[in-house]
Enzyme design. Structure first.
Site, PDB file in Angstrom:
ATOM      1  N   ASP A 137       0.523  -1.616   0.052  1.00  8.00           N
ATOM      2  CA  ASP A 137      -0.492   0.117   0.137  1.00  8.00           C
ATOM      3  C   ASP A 137       0.579   1.531   0.313  1.00  8.00           C
ATOM      4  O   ASP A 137       0.434   2.067   0.314  1.00  8.00           O
ATOM      5  CB  ASP A 137      -1.051   0.185   0.791  1.00  8.00           C
ATOM      6  CG  ASP A 137      -2.144  -1.254   1.218  1.00  8.00           C
ATOM      7  OD1 ASP A 137      -1.885  -1.354   0.176  1.00  8.00           O
ATOM      8  OD2 ASP A 137      -2.177  -1.907   2.123  1.00  8.00           O
ATOM      9  N   LYS A 165       1.663   1.572  -5.113  1.00  8.69           N
ATOM     10  CA  LYS A 165       2.631   1.235  -5.965  1.00  8.69           C
ATOM     11  C   LYS A 165       1.029   1.519  -7.257  1.00  8.69           C
ATOM     12  O   LYS A 165       1.531   2.341  -8.920  1.00  8.69           O
ATOM     13  CB  LYS A 165       2.353  -0.108  -6.195  1.00  8.69           C
ATOM     14  CG  LYS A 165       3.295  -0.513  -5.360  1.00  8.69           C
ATOM     15  CD  LYS A 165       3.544  -1.324  -5.038  1.00  8.69           C
ATOM     16  CE  LYS A 165       2.133  -2.596  -4.144  1.00  8.69           C
ATOM     17  NZ  LYS A 165       1.916  -2.345  -2.536  1.00  8.69           N
ATOM     18  N   GLY A 168      -5.071  -4.447  -4.065  1.00 12.24           N
ATOM     19  CA  GLY A 168      -5.646  -3.696  -3.748  1.00 12.24           C
ATOM     20  C   GLY A 168      -4.931  -2.265  -4.094  1.00 12.24           C
ATOM     21  O   GLY A 168      -4.095  -1.586  -3.759  1.00 12.24           O
ATOM     22  N   HIS A 169      -5.081  -1.692  -5.326  1.00  9.88           N
ATOM     23  CA  HIS A 169      -4.375  -0.603  -6.314  1.00  9.88           C
ATOM     24  C   HIS A 169      -5.381   0.280  -6.641  1.00  9.88           C
ATOM     25  O   HIS A 169      -5.708   0.315  -7.737  1.00  9.88           O
ATOM     26  CB  HIS A 169      -3.283  -0.899  -7.149  1.00  9.88           C
ATOM     27  CG  HIS A 169      -1.926  -1.896  -7.422  1.00  9.88           C
ATOM     28  ND1 HIS A 169      -1.280  -3.016  -7.668  1.00  9.88           N
ATOM     29  CD2 HIS A 169      -1.876  -2.187  -5.711  1.00  9.88           C
ATOM     30  CE1 HIS A 169      -0.780  -3.193  -7.097  1.00  9.88           C
ATOM     31  NE2 HIS A 169      -1.158  -3.520  -5.679  1.00  9.88           N
ATOM     32  N   GLN A 190       1.951  -6.229  -3.444  1.00  2.00           N
ATOM     33  CA  GLN A 190       2.363  -6.450  -2.427  1.00  2.00           C
ATOM     34  C   GLN A 190       3.925  -5.969  -2.152  1.00  2.00           C
ATOM     35  O   GLN A 190       4.183  -4.521  -2.828  1.00  2.00           O
ATOM     36  CB  GLN A 190       2.109  -7.606  -1.758  1.00  2.00           C
ATOM     37  CG  GLN A 190       1.808  -8.289  -1.315  1.00  2.00           C
ATOM     38  CD  GLN A 190       1.042  -9.029  -2.535  1.00  2.00           C
ATOM     39  OE1 GLN A 190       1.248  -9.497  -3.542  1.00  2.00           O
ATOM     40  NE2 GLN A 190      -0.977  -8.682  -3.142  1.00  2.00           N
TER      41      GLN A 190
HETATM   42  P1  GDP Z   1      -0.596  -0.060  -3.516  1.00  5.74           P
HETATM   43  O1  GDP Z   1      -1.415  -0.848  -2.665  1.00  5.74           O
HETATM   44  O2  GDP Z   1       1.058   0.287  -3.399  1.00  5.74           O
HETATM   45  O3  GDP Z   1      -0.974   0.735  -4.504  1.00  5.74           O
HETATM   46  O4  GDP Z   1      -1.651   1.522  -2.483  1.00  5.74           O
HETATM   47  P2  GDP Z   1      -2.898   1.889  -2.443  1.00  5.74           P
HETATM   48  O5  GDP Z   1      -3.303   2.623  -3.534  1.00  5.74           O
HETATM   49  O6  GDP Z   1      -3.097   0.652  -1.221  1.00  5.74           O
HETATM   50  O7  GDP Z   1      -2.456   2.589  -0.873  1.00  5.74           O
HETATM   51  C1  GDP Z   1      -2.148   3.637  -1.604  1.00  5.74           C
HETATM   52  C2  GDP Z   1      -3.445   5.126  -1.211  1.00  5.74           C
HETATM   53  O8  GDP Z   1      -2.551   6.196  -1.524  1.00  5.74           O
HETATM   54  C3  GDP Z   1      -4.092   5.642  -2.650  1.00  5.74           C
HETATM   55  O9  GDP Z   1      -5.556   5.250  -1.638  1.00  5.74           O
HETATM   56  C4  GDP Z   1      -3.803   6.544  -3.203  1.00  5.74           C
HETATM   57  O10 GDP Z   1      -4.765   6.950  -3.884  1.00  5.74           O
HETATM   58  C5  GDP Z   1      -3.242   7.530  -2.364  1.00  5.74           C
HETATM   59  N1  GDP Z   1      -2.084   8.048  -2.619  1.00  5.74           N
HETATM   60  C6  GDP Z   1      -1.385   7.011  -3.461  1.00  5.74           C
HETATM   61  N2  GDP Z   1      -0.189   8.564  -3.423  1.00  5.74           N
HETATM   62  C7  GDP Z   1      -0.753   9.354  -2.283  1.00  5.74           C
HETATM   63  C8  GDP Z   1       0.596  10.758  -1.941  1.00  5.74           C
HETATM   64  O11 GDP Z   1       1.370  11.041  -2.550  1.00  5.74           O
HETATM   65  N3  GDP Z   1      -0.438  11.263  -1.164  1.00  5.74           N
HETATM   66  C9  GDP Z   1      -1.854  10.819  -0.532  1.00  5.74           C
HETATM   67  N4  GDP Z   1      -1.914  11.635  -0.304  1.00  5.74           N
HETATM   68  N5  GDP Z   1      -2.055   9.622  -0.838  1.00  5.74           N
HETATM   69  C10 GDP Z   1      -1.716   8.737  -1.587  1.00  5.74           C
HETATM   70  P1  IMO Z   2      -0.737  -4.464  -1.861  1.00  4.93           P
HETATM   71  O1  IMO Z   2      -0.522  -4.504  -3.200  1.00  4.93           O
HETATM   72  C1  IMO Z   2      -0.977  -4.912   2.041  1.00  4.93           C
HETATM   73  C2  IMO Z   2      -0.737  -8.974   3.230  1.00  4.93           C
HETATM   74  C3  IMO Z   2      -2.938  -8.798   4.500  1.00  4.93           C
HETATM   75  C4  IMO Z   2      -2.003 -10.469   5.489  1.00  4.93           C
HETATM   76  C5  IMO Z   2      -0.556 -11.302   5.001  1.00  4.93           C
HETATM   77  C6  IMO Z   2      -0.793 -12.085   4.466  1.00  4.93           C
HETATM   78  O2  IMO Z   2      -2.435  -3.984  -2.060  1.00  4.93           O
HETATM   79  O3  IMO Z   2      -0.227  -4.301  -1.682  1.00  4.93           O
HETATM   80  P2  IMO Z   2      -2.065 -12.918   2.073  1.00  4.93           P
HETATM   81  O4  IMO Z   2      -3.906 -13.090   1.759  1.00  4.93           O
HETATM   82  O5  IMO Z   2      -1.528 -12.458   0.798  1.00  4.93           O
HETATM   83  O6  IMO Z   2      -2.021 -14.679   1.993  1.00  4.93           O
HETATM   84  O7  IMO Z   2      -2.062 -12.369   3.376  1.00  4.93           O
HETATM   85  O8  IMO Z   2      -0.342  -9.962   3.603  1.00  4.93           O
HETATM   86  N1  IMO Z   2      -0.697  -8.626   2.590  1.00  4.93           N
HETATM   87  C7  IMO Z   2      -1.286  -7.193   2.067  1.00  4.93           C
HETATM   88  N2  IMO Z   2      -0.843  -6.143   2.735  1.00  4.93           N
HETATM   89  N3  IMO Z   2      -0.864  -4.762   0.593  1.00  4.93           N
HETATM   90  C8  IMO Z   2      -1.269  -5.540  -0.177  1.00  4.93           C
HETATM   91  O9  IMO Z   2      -1.779  -5.448  -0.946  1.00  4.93           O
HETATM   92  C9  IMO Z   2      -1.488  -7.408   0.510  1.00  4.93           C
HETATM   93  N4  IMO Z   2      -1.151  -7.943   0.024  1.00  4.93           N
HETATM   94  C10 IMO Z   2      -1.316  -8.590   1.989  1.00  4.93           C
HETATM   95  O10 IMO Z   2      -3.118  -8.066   4.886  1.00  4.93           O
HETATM   96  O11 IMO Z   2      -0.668  -9.639   6.202  1.00  4.93           O
HETATM   97 MG    MG Z   3      -2.866  -1.603  -1.629  1.00  2.00          MG
END
Ligand code: GDP
Ligand code: IMO
Ligand code: MG
Length: 429
Positions: free
Chosen positions: A13, A16, A40-41, A223
């Site tokens: 998170d 990416k 979850g992106h 991840q």
């Molecule tokens: P990922 O799993 O690495 O793709 O990240 P996620 O999408 O799960 O979580 C990142 C969250 O931060 C998302 O809701 C993005 O919209 C948000 N985000 C990404 N870059 C920035 C930033 O520079 N500033 C803020 N405030 N939010 C951001």
């Molecule tokens: P993105 O791509 C954050 C974590 C779960 C748990 C562990 C194992 O959005 O960054 P699993 O279901 O994979 O067997 O769970 O890994 N986990 C993540 N945490 N971002 C993710 O993906 C994750 N994918 C799995 O919360 O701790």
């Molecule tokens: Mg994510």
């Protein structure tokens, strides 16, 4: 011009999705190479918000998107996701989306097993996303998984199902789960086969042809390094290799194909699920980071645990993933803090460590060693140039670069695609 591999450097998170969407503009092909719908992106483009779990984030920019063999794919979840983003106006067709014929399926029985194990684990639970990812990878290395190529071969499929159920039958009985019969499973797979069939191809060949045609490839990691099954905080990890080294194996290309390794690093630290987290803040500062950063999981909606930036941890990710430069994200979330802390190492009993030890009890016992650095009161939200950043924010970024031994080539200052400060183009290597 290099290819680029995008990798998370903390516990996921980091942002990416945003970075991949932004980079996809200058790529021709985007490839996922591990993980599944545990990812979850979130991508924000103006007023539109897209959430992807299986689809490569390149689909927003209409780039050829490949789900590689290293991904475990829940086909029902994939079809739902395709429907959802089609309703948002994205055009997902078999000419733009390729699903590797040698990728393994995540089945409902994997989800059942994931949930039952977590429910029985009590205090030892991992806090998985409940998507069946671990059990699906177990079947893959156990050589009993069903792969997409099997769906079009009735005879092979029947044998495969027998083999799979010979393993799952006793397991399910032991956990008190309802029996799954070969007919049940066959019916499900007969239903799904024609729906996913048009996307299934030898993905490695498609990728190879693209590379031979001089097309630029973006490898999309899910991840992050600290969730890697070898290098992460085992057993509180996911069940795949998440480091950059997986890009080749998980897509069917060589070890050099990934090109420039770009680590995505959040300006503080978060984690979802259980497991050690040395810099976690359970006080009002942690709460404030969570609120300002909207730290709720994209997949499960769980509240993310928040804490200070851990430079020792990221320094380790830089090494194990071969990260060459980073994108520092969510700098804006730190606006308004008078003082910030950065963890530079750990105390473990009377020892001082500059890395995360492998042992689970050692990891849990670490005391972070902090240095303090001035915060800033100005807003950095939406900044698009280095000159727009207050001096204290620049100092914070510089200090992080020094401590992790990697340069911040990009800084991200809001969820929006265009709120980016670029110092160096990752595609230039
Ligand atoms: P990922 O799993 O690495 O793709 O990240 P996620 O999408 O799960 O979580 C990142 C969250 O931060 C998302 O809701 C993005 O919209 C948000 N985000 C990404 N870059 C920035 C930033 O520079 N500033 C803020 N405030 N939010 C951001
Ligand atoms: P993105 O791509 C954050 C974590 C779960 C748990 C562990 C194992 O959005 O960054 P699993 O279901 O994979 O067997 O769970 O890994 N986990 C993540 N945490 N971002 C993710 O993906 C994750 N994918 C799995 O919360 O701790
Ligand atoms: Mg994510």
């Amino acid at each position: 011009m290099a290819n680029v591999t995008v990798i998370g450097a903390q516990w996921g998170d980091e942002g990416k999705g945003k970075v991949i969407d932004w980079l996809a503009n200058r790529a021709d092909v985007v490839v996922r190479f591990q993980g599944g719908n545990n990812a979850g992106h979130t991508i924000v483009v103006g007023n539109s918000v897209y959430k992807f779990s299986l689809l490569p984030s390149g689909v927003v920019q209409g780039k050829l998107s490949i789900i590689g063999n290293g991904v475990v794919v829940d086909p029902w979840s994939l079809l739902d996701e395709i429907e959802r983003v089609r309703a948002q106006g994205l055009n997902i067709t078999p000419s733009g989306l390729v699903l590797a014929d040698n990728a393994c399926l995540v089945l409902p029985l994997h989800r059942d097993l994931d949930a039952a194990r977590e429910a029985h684990a009590g205090a030892n639970k991992i806090g998985t996303t409940g998507r069946g990812i671990g059990p699906a990878y177990e079947d893959k290395v156990g050589r009993r998984a069903i792969r997409f190529c099997d769906l079009s071969d009735e005879q092979a499929l029947q044998g495969k199902i027998e083999r799979l159920l010979a393993h799952h039958g006793p397991l399910r009985r032991g956990l008190g789960l309802k029996e799954v019969t070969a007919e049940d499973l066959l019916t499900l797979l007969h239903d799904i086969a024609p729906k996913v069939g048009p996307f299934v191809q030898p993905a490695w060949r498609v990728l190879d042809q693209a590379v031979k045609d001089g097309r630029r490839v973006l490898f999309e990691g899910a991840q992050a390094a600290m969730l890697d099954v070898d290098h992460g905080t085992y057993p509180f990890v996911t069940s795949s290799n998440t480091v950059a080294g997986q890009a080749g194996a998980g897509s069917g290309s060589g070890p050099g194909a990934g090109g420039y390794v770009l680590g995505i690093v959040k300006a503080y630290t978060t984690r979802v699920g259980e497991g050690p987290f040395p810099t976690e803040l359970t006080d009002e500062i942690g709460e404030r980071l969570g609120v300002r950063g909207a730290e709720f999981g994209t997949v499960t909606g769980r509240k993310r645990r928040c804490g200070w930036f851990d430079a020792a941890l990221v320094r380790q990710s830089v090494v194990v993933s071969g990260i060459e430069g980073i994108v520092l994200t969510k700098l804006d979330v730190l606006d308004g803090f008078e003082t910030l802390k950065i963890c530079t190492g750990y105390r473990l009993g009377d020892r001082v460590l500059d890395y995360l030890p492998a042992g689970v009890r050692d990891q849990a016992a670490l005391e972070p060693i902090y240095e303090e650095i001035d915060g800033w009161s100005e807003s950095t939200k939406g900044a698009r140039s280095w000159r727009d950043l207050p001096a204290a924010a620049v100092k914070y970024v510089r200090r992080i670069e020094e401590l992790i031994s990697a340069q911040a080539v990009v800084v991200s200052t809001s969820p929006d695609r265009d709120d980016i400060i670029m110092m160096r183009d990752p595609f230039q290597g």
